[in-house]
Design a protein around this motif. Sequence first.
Motif, mmCIF file in Angstrom:
data_model
loop_
_atom_site.group_PDB
_atom_site.id
_atom_site.type_symbol
_atom_site.label_atom_id
_atom_site.label_comp_id
_atom_site.label_asym_id
_atom_site.label_seq_id
_atom_site.Cartn_x
_atom_site.Cartn_y
_atom_site.Cartn_z
ATOM 1 N N CYS A 139 12.300 24.878 -0.250
ATOM 2 C CA CYS A 139 12.768 24.191 -1.460
ATOM 3 C C CYS A 139 11.988 22.908 -1.719
ATOM 4 N N THR A 171 8.889 22.573 -1.114
ATOM 5 C CA THR A 171 7.619 23.040 -1.683
ATOM 6 C C THR A 171 7.709 23.210 -3.196
ATOM 7 N N TYR A 172 8.879 23.659 -3.673
ATOM 8 C CA TYR A 172 9.055 23.947 -5.101
ATOM 9 C C TYR A 172 10.027 22.965 -5.778
ATOM 10 N N LYS A 173 10.148 21.754 -5.236
ATOM 11 C CA LYS A 173 11.168 20.834 -5.732
ATOM 12 C C LYS A 173 10.969 20.422 -7.193
ATOM 13 N N ASP A 174 9.728 20.435 -7.669
ATOM 14 C CA ASP A 174 9.457 20.016 -9.053
ATOM 15 C C ASP A 174 9.235 21.191 -10.001
ATOM 16 N N SER A 175 9.413 22.401 -9.499
ATOM 17 C CA SER A 175 9.132 23.581 -10.322
ATOM 18 C C SER A 175 10.216 23.805 -11.380
ATOM 19 N N THR A 176 9.783 24.192 -12.564
ATOM 20 C CA THR A 176 10.713 24.556 -13.641
ATOM 21 C C THR A 176 10.506 26.017 -14.048
ATOM 22 N N ASP A 177 9.695 26.732 -13.274
ATOM 23 C CA ASP A 177 9.436 28.138 -13.560
ATOM 24 C C ASP A 177 10.699 28.944 -13.262
ATOM 25 N N VAL A 190 10.689 31.244 -10.122
ATOM 26 C CA VAL A 190 10.838 30.504 -8.866
ATOM 27 C C VAL A 190 12.289 30.086 -8.661
ATOM 28 N N LEU A 191 12.919 29.565 -9.715
ATOM 29 C CA LEU A 191 14.312 29.116 -9.611
ATOM 30 C C LEU A 191 15.255 30.278 -9.340
ATOM 31 N N ARG A 198 20.574 24.296 -11.612
ATOM 32 C CA ARG A 198 19.218 24.246 -12.173
ATOM 33 C C ARG A 198 18.834 25.584 -12.794
ATOM 34 N N GLN A 223 18.051 26.328 -16.791
ATOM 35 C CA GLN A 223 16.738 26.826 -17.196
ATOM 36 C C GLN A 223 16.842 28.198 -17.867
#
Length: 308
Positions: A115, A117-123, A126-127, A196, A200
Amino acid sequence: MSRFLMCSRSDGTTKSYMHSFNRWRKFILQHGHSDIPAQPVHIALYITHLLDNGASYSSVNSAIYSIKWMHEISGHVDPTENSFVKSLQESSKRLTGKPVKRKDPVDSETLQTLCETYKDSTDLLVLRNLTMILIGFAGFLRYDELSSLKCKDVTIESDYLKITIQRSKTDQLREGSEVLISKGFSCACPYSMFLRFLSQAKIDLSSDHFIFKPIFRSSGIAKLIYKNKKLSYTAARQNIVSMLKKVAPHLNIGLHSLRSGGATAAANLGVNERCLQRHGRWKSISSKNIYVKDSIKYRLQVSQKLGL
């Protein structure tokens, strides 16, 4: 009455039995004999045929139990009680049985690293995958339970999620059960990740749609498909396992690693066994033990207590 008799087993078991029985029927009819009622010697010869062709112990078992079941619901004497059939079943276990190699459980540290690694992802893809991983881990969910969740099955409280499992492998009477998942404090908090994902994906929790649906991309933006279709096992395994392998390449990981990992983490932290059993929806404490991998610390306590 026939329809009700077919419901004496779960849908998955009935489907498996019918597939195995049809293989038996094709074999015996080609040799000019009856499939129901069947002669014990013919079943013994069929099992011999399966073993000669390299069938596994599981395949032999499925063949025997399917024939047994079909005779029982048809009102005929069970031919699989014959000593030849039973001896051949035991032989198949000895000749073809292989040790079970279970998937490794994932742990909390691995999920926190993932998590982070992908803390800033908005894809959205991925979420969705991260949410499935964390909910499956924290709720001890089998994949079928996870993929079958609908929007109306989840209630968001101030500090926890309440998930209603409408049907599961151990709930043959379809009574349903509730799983509570607490709000966490790390980047791998399932509560926060779920919110999140909802935001999204623009999901309405009052709808009857599946939560975890396949995703398509339009103009580079990921979106849930409009059709009410749950994510397939194959697609989920490809997405989730590949994501977990990035942070735990040394582990033998599968989708069941989430349920096993959550149960293992809780057991090694001393969670009350009654609560553990209820959370995992196991019929007995012994069933839970299949999923729990005791830590070295707990295993060493046995010899440490001997006073040597």
